[in-house]
Design a protein around this motif. Structure first.
Motif, PDB file in Angstrom:
ATOM      1  N   THR A 185      -2.609   2.976  88.386  1.00 32.30           N
ATOM      2  CA  THR A 185      -2.339   2.024  89.466  1.00 32.30           C
ATOM      3  C   THR A 185      -1.318   2.610  90.426  1.00 32.30           C
ATOM      4  OG1 THR A 185      -0.730   1.049  87.991  1.00 32.30           O
ATOM      5  CG2 THR A 185      -2.822  -0.063  88.190  1.00 32.30           C
TER       6      THR A 185
ATOM      7  N   SER B 260       6.331  -7.413  88.963  1.00 29.60           N
ATOM      8  CA  SER B 260       6.525  -8.414  87.926  1.00 29.60           C
ATOM      9  C   SER B 260       7.893  -9.056  88.060  1.00 29.60           C
ATOM     10  CB  SER B 260       6.408  -7.766  86.548  1.00 29.60           C
ATOM     11  OG  SER B 260       5.180  -7.116  86.438  1.00 29.60           O
ATOM     12  N   LEU B 261       8.894  -8.251  88.375  1.00 33.37           N
ATOM     13  CA  LEU B 261      10.237  -8.807  88.509  1.00 33.37           C
ATOM     14  C   LEU B 261      10.293  -9.824  89.628  1.00 33.37           C
ATOM     15  CD1 LEU B 261      12.615  -5.794  87.964  1.00 33.37           C
ATOM     16  CD2 LEU B 261      12.554  -7.905  86.692  1.00 33.37           C
TER      17      LEU B 261
ATOM     18  N   ARG C 285      -6.975   2.139  82.469  1.00 29.86           N
ATOM     19  CA  ARG C 285      -6.623   2.359  83.884  1.00 29.86           C
ATOM     20  C   ARG C 285      -5.370   3.218  84.016  1.00 29.86           C
ATOM     21  NH1 ARG C 285      -8.118   3.786  88.176  1.00 29.86           N
ATOM     22  NH2 ARG C 285      -9.896   2.440  87.794  1.00 29.86           N
ATOM     23  N   GLU C 286      -4.384   2.984  83.166  1.00 34.60           N
ATOM     24  CA  GLU C 286      -3.131   3.724  83.313  1.00 34.60           C
ATOM     25  C   GLU C 286      -3.233   5.157  82.828  1.00 34.60           C
ATOM     26  OE1 GLU C 286      -0.747   2.674  85.013  1.00 34.60           O
ATOM     27  OE2 GLU C 286      -1.209   0.557  85.157  1.00 34.60           O
TER      28      GLU C 286
ATOM     29  N   LEU D 183       4.378  -1.658  88.983  1.00 36.59           N
ATOM     30  CA  LEU D 183       4.188  -2.871  88.191  1.00 36.59           C
ATOM     31  C   LEU D 183       5.484  -3.619  87.944  1.00 36.59           C
ATOM     32  CD1 LEU D 183       1.648  -2.333  85.300  1.00 36.59           C
ATOM     33  CD2 LEU D 183       1.955  -4.393  86.591  1.00 36.59           C
ATOM     34  N   ILE D 184       6.536  -2.879  87.573  1.00 37.01           N
ATOM     35  CA  ILE D 184       7.757  -3.571  87.177  1.00 37.01           C
ATOM     36  C   ILE D 184       8.327  -4.359  88.353  1.00 37.01           C
ATOM     37  CG2 ILE D 184      10.061  -3.369  86.261  1.00 37.01           C
ATOM     38  CD1 ILE D 184       9.324  -0.947  84.830  1.00 37.01           C
ATOM     39  N   GLU D 185       8.366  -3.715  89.510  1.00 36.43           N
ATOM     40  CA  GLU D 185       8.929  -4.398  90.695  1.00 36.43           C
ATOM     41  C   GLU D 185       8.179  -5.676  90.974  1.00 36.43           C
ATOM     42  OE1 GLU D 185      11.715  -1.277  91.480  1.00 36.43           O
ATOM     43  OE2 GLU D 185      11.546  -3.444  91.703  1.00 36.43           O
TER      44      GLU D 185
ATOM     45  N   ALA E  10      -6.371  -2.271  81.113  1.00 32.77           N
ATOM     46  CA  ALA E  10      -5.144  -1.758  81.726  1.00 32.77           C
ATOM     47  C   ALA E  10      -4.760  -0.426  81.089  1.00 32.77           C
ATOM     48  CB  ALA E  10      -4.010  -2.766  81.565  1.00 32.77           C
ATOM     49  N   ALA E  11      -4.899  -0.331  79.786  1.00 30.57           N
ATOM     50  CA  ALA E  11      -4.568   0.922  79.106  1.00 30.57           C
ATOM     51  C   ALA E  11      -5.448   2.050  79.626  1.00 30.57           C
ATOM     52  CB  ALA E  11      -4.741   0.772  77.598  1.00 30.57           C
TER      53      ALA E  11
ATOM     54  N   LYS F   8       8.109 -11.822  90.368  1.00 32.12           N
ATOM     55  CA  LYS F   8       7.487 -13.075  89.974  1.00 32.12           C
ATOM     56  C   LYS F   8       8.408 -13.942  89.137  1.00 32.12           C
ATOM     57  CE  LYS F   8       2.779 -11.342  90.019  1.00 32.12           C
ATOM     58  NZ  LYS F   8       1.716 -10.860  89.184  1.00 32.12           N
ATOM     59  N   ILE F   9       9.447 -13.349  88.558  1.00 34.81           N
ATOM     60  CA  ILE F   9      10.329 -14.147  87.694  1.00 34.81           C
ATOM     61  C   ILE F   9      11.357 -14.851  88.561  1.00 34.81           C
ATOM     62  CG2 ILE F   9      12.023 -14.078  85.844  1.00 34.81           C
ATOM     63  CD1 ILE F   9      10.664 -11.605  84.832  1.00 34.81           C
TER      64      ILE F   9
ATOM     65  N   TYR G   9       0.603   0.798  92.533  1.00 27.26           N
ATOM     66  CA  TYR G   9       1.772   0.009  92.871  1.00 27.26           C
ATOM     67  C   TYR G   9       2.736  -0.016  91.695  1.00 27.26           C
ATOM     68  CZ  TYR G   9      -1.186  -3.363  90.502  1.00 27.26           C
ATOM     69  OH  TYR G   9      -2.011  -3.981  89.614  1.00 27.26           O
TER      70      TYR G   9
ATOM     71  N   PHE H  61      -5.730  -6.094  78.583  1.00 28.45           N
ATOM     72  CA  PHE H  61      -4.845  -5.047  78.072  1.00 28.45           C
ATOM     73  C   PHE H  61      -5.626  -3.767  77.825  1.00 28.45           C
ATOM     74  CE2 PHE H  61      -1.967  -8.215  78.252  1.00 28.45           C
ATOM     75  CZ  PHE H  61      -1.646  -8.949  77.116  1.00 28.45           C
TER      76      PHE H  61
END
Lengths: 667, 168, 327
Positions: free
Chosen positions: B144, B152-153, B63-64, B148-150, B60-61, B155-156, B146, B57
């Motif tokens: 990043t 991650s979605l 990085r973003e 992220l949300i797409e 990632a913070a 993967k669910i 790419y 985390f």
């Protein structure tokens, strides 16, 4: 382990609701800009703003949007989730959606209330809203587990608060374990003579309650006992209580005191704790005549037999019921309870910490608690107020605010001292006719009948000098001052520094948290506030519960208070404990950890990480297993899992990583 | 003032804070209730315990686009979940060592113990850290590329299965 | 019906991945039967121009190993991307950056200074450094540019699948080839190896205690390594718990700790951060100073935790070195 199939609710349709909170938020956050910004976020279908989102019409907005299929995930940008997360989760449920498709953006406590500049506030609010939207898009539907509640209650501490709570709960049919560390119940109130403002005799109003406790079929009274371990969680606490050996059998002792008479120590030599050191007791003793239970106790540190096994044990000889048992050992009891009430009370400020008041240095300087014992007819001086010399004082000074309202000791006001100082003034005047001087800063007499009590004292010829006492000295400057204690204080109403010679000084010491407060609070997993008292969940709206579900507070342990307030709080704590138990079940937060078995390599990294022993290793399947009922949802194991197979509901890696991206990259 | 210094003076640091629910987040709420004003540069992500803090985390913070990361937990011995903050301390210590090797200034990532009643400490720490990071200047790594949300979605799965715990 | 065409290319790598293909031994024969290898610089004589002449999408699969750090590598992989239907990142270097990725701790200037000037065994009084072009009587010679930063393959072009490992274990290569040639392709972006950590196939897993309670770390040369006991339990920094399985725990079987060449499992974003989290969680101490001292034993955290994955990590490279790069 059974499984439930829960459908995820399809493509996220996020509704963002921005609250004005009156002007609390809108004064420092530009709502319209925030709304425009929210519309640009991914998956957002609706953005609304409203004056008070938590109000009924506000909640209706969300419910309606869900009902109409416009949103299936909700972000409310308003106050702290610690305030209203449960409220809005309920709204989700009412709207027909899983309550966990919800996230709050805290733009009040964390933005509008702490940011000066509206531009900066708006920017920060935007970032928090973006974070919430990115996160909620990945939320999963979750179910709250229901766990049953054990109907028994543990009350720790049996002063007036503990006693009242115990009786209230026992009367309602609940079984109560009342654990007290002293050999008798009664707490500080048992030491008082009269109580303000009515001048009721403390013993007269307390002892009936103490007897009721002993007699009550629903109360299990364990005196001379201490809690040594607490495990479990709300509704299901497992508590270990250590029962210290009295060396006297409670069932057999009739409280006749023959043993005390017969003790080989003809003279009492041990400091009597009950009389605050003003008198001595023998190694075998009963704390005071109305002690409950009325059972003798032998003090290990001073009893010859217990120390050296060399006594002729005359106490045993005279004990008809044969109650004395030198072979008694400490007993550890394990009990299951559903709720715990802490009523561990207070201690008084140690007046030695203020050197210039001469406590412990000069004779005839007493703390208020010592004077309470003196003035008590059953006390060390049989109710006589006397000096060390045996004579009655002719001039007495009572010093308010000792240890309180002081940057050097305790900043807070101890709330009861003005009233008890007035009471002491009255009692001493009554007993000795002495001239009394009360040195005060302010007169704090807010309760019912309190101001009238002050009036009464004003009419009794007690002198009131408004000024903080600078020093008490025995250094006489004139012949009249020889042999006296001289009080030096500025009389602020007159504008002069005065020297007032007196025979006796009473220090009105403030109230402090008990010495072992740190250990106790760790034992019960609660917090303390800055000044050391146990921390309540909310100073106004939740004064008797703590942040640890199932643990309640009653009485002075939460903060200095008088007897009426202690009793009121005890009743409140009992009611809340009762409400918890009568509900019959508790719903556990679903943010527990779970193992994705297919991905778990059996590396065992997580197994010992859990302090609640919720993770075990299945030697057959070679995977880790999380017991959802024991898991408290801290997520420590998830951070440790080297392959990401352990995840935490509501706090998955994906959800948090997206929240991070949202909070940083949009604004 | 040199160009570099001028940039530093204008620059508003972006700091991500990970606050544990029971102590630090509560303390931050308290600071709000008491209307303690502090620098607006710190954005809070709420976790239940500082023990949940995965070093990923923090990275990632950064990085973003964050210039600094603040981690808040309960004082040692006070963790609501007993020991989570000790785990956080161990991971943080090793992470600091790694960040040092990677040339990221030590002051950019800070671990602070803040009790539930220490609203004033929240104010002080945030103000201090904002100034410190302002002096260090922007970090501003390239975020990043790419979505992220797409990802991650994707993967669910459509139907997620939940395990029910043992009934008590 | 013509056979599917495949191509191989190598970027910043050691050549081990090419060796791994040879390691298929006789199993390479059916592969050669099934496909037409039309580009393989290490083994066959096809040229860049041949690839450029192909129509787009002509190659069924392009296998690219090695990390990207020169302009030539960049151009070639972009070329192969346009000519291939599928691109497979072959081996750790292409997947995560690999050992060459550790150069991200420096920048080009530093490296050139070290190699061509400061190195004690170099005699370069005039401080001549390589440059990208030089005019000589015969004409102009050029060299590809070398960048400061090493990149993974997917940071430069779109990658369809990954074969992890340094080099990828032979059985994984066989399985991957089978899968690809069968036409039943897994979802895009899949790493062609089981998605479970190494401990699952490690023979020493049973001897790993549930409570490691580490208080110090050892390097392999400092102790006599017990061949039966879990290496982490012996204090060695075995990264098996963090690393994908598929190699049959090859290193552990020769009594050496896993260094993480297969990369992270699918649920981990940054290998090194997860590794350090797992290791730190197993340390037995609550005292700040003591904890710091225990971690002093890990003398090179980057080399330990990001040995193969520095370019793929969240930070990608050393920050200060990037800031101070001279150009």
């Amino acid at each position: 382990m059974s499984t439930t199939e829960i459908r995820s609710n399809g493509t996220p349709k996020v509704g963002v609701y921005v609250c004005h909170c009156g002007i609390n938020i809108s004064s420092k956050v530009e709502i319209s800009k925030t709304v425009e910004f929210a519309k640009t976020l991914p998956y957002v279908t609706i953005v609304r703003d409203y004056k008070f989102m938590c109000s009924d019409p506000g909640q209706e907005l969300i419910q309606q949007d869900i009902g109409e299929g416009k949103v299936n995930r909700v972000v409310v940008a308003s106050c702290s989730p610690l305030m209203h997360e449960p409220t809005f989760r309920n709204v989700m449920a009412k709207g027909g959606e899983n309550p966990f498709f919800f996230q709050m953006a805290n733009i009040r406590e964390h933005v509008s209330w702490v940011t000066r500049n509206k531009e900066e506030g708006t920017k920060k609010a935007k970032s928090l809203i973006a974070a919430a939207v990115c996160r909620v898009a990945l939320h999963q539907p979750l179910e709250r587990k229901r766990v049953s509640i054990h109907p028994d209650v543990l009350i720790v501490g049996s002063g007036i608060a503990g006693i009242h709570a115990a009786l209230t709960l026992a009367d309602s049919g609940k079984k109560v374990y009342l654990v007290e560390r002293e050999p008798t119940i009664g707490g500080h109130m048992a030491k008082f003579d009269k109580t303000f403002p009515t001048l009721d005799c403390a013993a007269c109003i307390l002892t009936p309650k103490m007897s009721a406790v002993l007699a009550h079929p629903n109360i299990i009274l364990w005196t001379y006992s201490e809690v040594i371990g607490v495990d479990g969680f709300v509704g299901n606490f497992k508590v270990k209580v250590k029962r210290k050996p009295r060396y006297v059998n409670e069932e057999l002792c009739v409280g006749c005191s023959e043993c005390i008479e017969a003790c080989v120590y003809k003279k009492a030599r041990v400091e009597d704790e009950f009389n605050v050191g003003l008198s001595k007791r023998k190694p075998i003793y009963i704390p005071f005549p109305q002690a409950t239970p009325l059972v003798a106790v032998i003090d290990e540190a001073s009893c010859l037999e217990l120390k050296r096994r060399k006594c002729k044990k005359s106490c045993v000889d005279v004990c008809e019921p044969n109650a004395i048992d030198f072979d008694q050992t400490e007993e550890i009891k394990e009990i299951d309870v559903g709720a715990i009430i802490l009523a561990t009370g207070f201690k008084t400020f140690d007046a030695r910490r203020i050197f210039r008041y001469g406590y412990g240095k000069y004779n005839n300087i007493y703390t208020s608690l010592e004077v309470e014992r003196m003035v008590n007819a059953a006390g060390p001086t049989s109710g006589e107020v006397i000096l060390k010399s045996g004579q009655a004082p002719k001039m007495v000074a009572i010093i308010h605010c000792v240890g309180s309202r002081d940057n050097n000791t305790n900043r807070y006001c101890s709330r009861v001292c003005c009233m008890y100082s007035l009471k002491i003034a009255h009692l001493i005047k009554e007993r000795t006719g002495a001239e009394i001087y009360n040195f005060y800063i302010d007169m704090r007499t807010p309760g019912k009948g309190y101001e009238e009590f002050y009036d009464k004292l004003l009419k009794e010829d007690v002198h009131f000098i408004r000024g903080r006492v600078a020093e008490i000295t025995d250094w006489a400057m004139t012949p009249e001052e020889e042999g006296k204690l001289i009080i030096r204080a500025e009389d602020t109403l007159v504008g002069a520094v005065r020297r007032i010679p007196v025979d006796m000084v009473v220090l009105s010491v403030g109230l402090e948290p008990q010495a072992d407060t740190e250990e106790v609070r760790r034992l019960f997993n609660i917090s303390c506030s800055d000044d050391g008292w146990f921390l309540e969940r909310h100073p106004k709206l939740a004064p008797v519960s703590t942040f640890t579900d199932g643990v309640f507070l009653a009485g002075a342990c939460q903060g200095p208070k008088d007897i009426p307030d202690s009793v009121a709080q005890a009743g409140a704590a009992a009611a809340e404990a009762m409400a918890l138990i009568d509900r019959g079940y508790v719903e556990l937060d679903p943010n527990t950890a779970y193992v994705q078995e297919d991905f778990c390599s059996g590396c065992k990294t997580c197994v010992n990480i859990c302090p609640f022993n919720a993770i075990s290793f299945d030697g057959d399947k070679n995977v880790a297993v999380v017991n959802g009922a024991l898991c408290k949802g801290c997520g420590t194991c998830v951070a440790a899992c080297p392959s990401g197979s352990l995840q935490q509901n509501l706090f998955t890696d994906e959800q948090i990583l997206n929240e991070i991206k949202g909070v940083v990259s949009y604004v | 003032m040199s160009n570099d210094e001028a940039i530093k003076a204008q620059f508003e640091p972006k700091i991500v804070a990970f606050f544990c629910n029971w102590c630090t987040y509560t303390a931050a709420d308290l600071a709000g209730t008491a209307r303690m004003v502090y620098a607006p540069n710190v954005r809070v992500v709420r976790i239940m315990c500082s023990g949940r803090l995965d070093p990923q985390f923090v990275l990632a913070a950064l990085r973003e686009g964050a210039d600094g990361v603040l981690i808040g937990g309960c004082h040692p011995g006070d963790c609501h979940y007993q020991e989570g903050n000790y785990k956080a301390l161990r991971r943080f210590t090793l992470l600091k060592s790694l960040l040092k090797s990677m040339g990221i200034e030590q002051e950019r990532v800070r671990l602070e113990w803040i009790a539930a009643s220490e609203g004033d400490k929240v104010q002080r720490v945030i103000n201090e850290m904002t100034e410190t990071v302002r002096q260090l200047g922007p970090l501003r790594l390239e975020p990043t590329i790419y979505n992220l949300i797409e990802d991650s979605l994707l993967k669910i799965p459509e139907t997620a299965t939940l395990a029910k715990g043992d009934e008590l | 019906m013509s056979k599917p065409k495949v191509g191989f290319y190598w970027c910043a790598s050691c050549g081990g991945c090419e060796e791994a293909i040879i390691d298929l031994a006789e199993d390479i024969l059916p592969v050669i039967e099934a496909v037409d290898i039309v580009f393989w610089p290490v083994a066959l004589d096809f040229k860049r121009a041949d690839v450029e002449a192909m129509p787009d999408g002509d190659l069924a699969v392009g296998f690219i190993n090695g990390a990207i750090r020169t302009s030539e590598q960049h151009e070639m992989v972009e070329l192969l991307r346009s000519k291939s239907q599928l691109i497979i990142a072959f081996g750790s270097c292409a997947h995560l950056g690999g050992i060459p990725g550790l150069a991200n701790m420096f920048n080009r200037q530093e490296m050139f200074d070290e190699v061509y000037i400061k190195s004690p065994s170099v005699n370069n009084v005039e401080k001549v450094l390589p440059s990208e072009k030089i005019d000589i009587p015969e004409g102009k010679l050029t060299l590809p540019s070398m960048w400061d930063t090493v990149k993974t393959l997917d940071q430069v072009i779109e990658v369809d699948y990954y074969l992890p490992g340094c080099p990828p274990p032979v059985n994984l290569i066989k399985d991957a080839l089978k899968t690809i040639l069968s036409g039943e392709l897994p979802p895009n972006g899949t790493v062609l190896a089981p998605d479970v950590a190494l401990c699952e196939e490690c023979s020493r897993r049973d001897s790993k205690p549930e409570d490691l309670a580490l208080r110090e770390f050892k390097r392999p040369h400092e102790i006599i390594i017990d061949p039966q006991q879990c290496l982490l339990a012996q204090g060695l920094l075995c990264l098996g718990p963090v690393t994908r399985k598929g190699c049959g725990a090859a290193c552990i079987n020769v009594n050496m700790p896993c260094t993480g060449c297969m990369g992270p499992t699918g649920r981990v974003t940054d290998y090194g951060a997860k590794a350090l989290s797992a290791i730190a969680s197993s340390v037995d101490s609550k005292d700040e100073k003591e904890i710091a001292e225990i971690f002093n034993h890990i003398v090179d955290p980057v080399g330990t935790f990001y040995r193969y994955s520095l370019p793929a990590s969240l930070l990608h490279r050393h920050y200060q070195q990037a800031k101070s790069r001279g150009k």
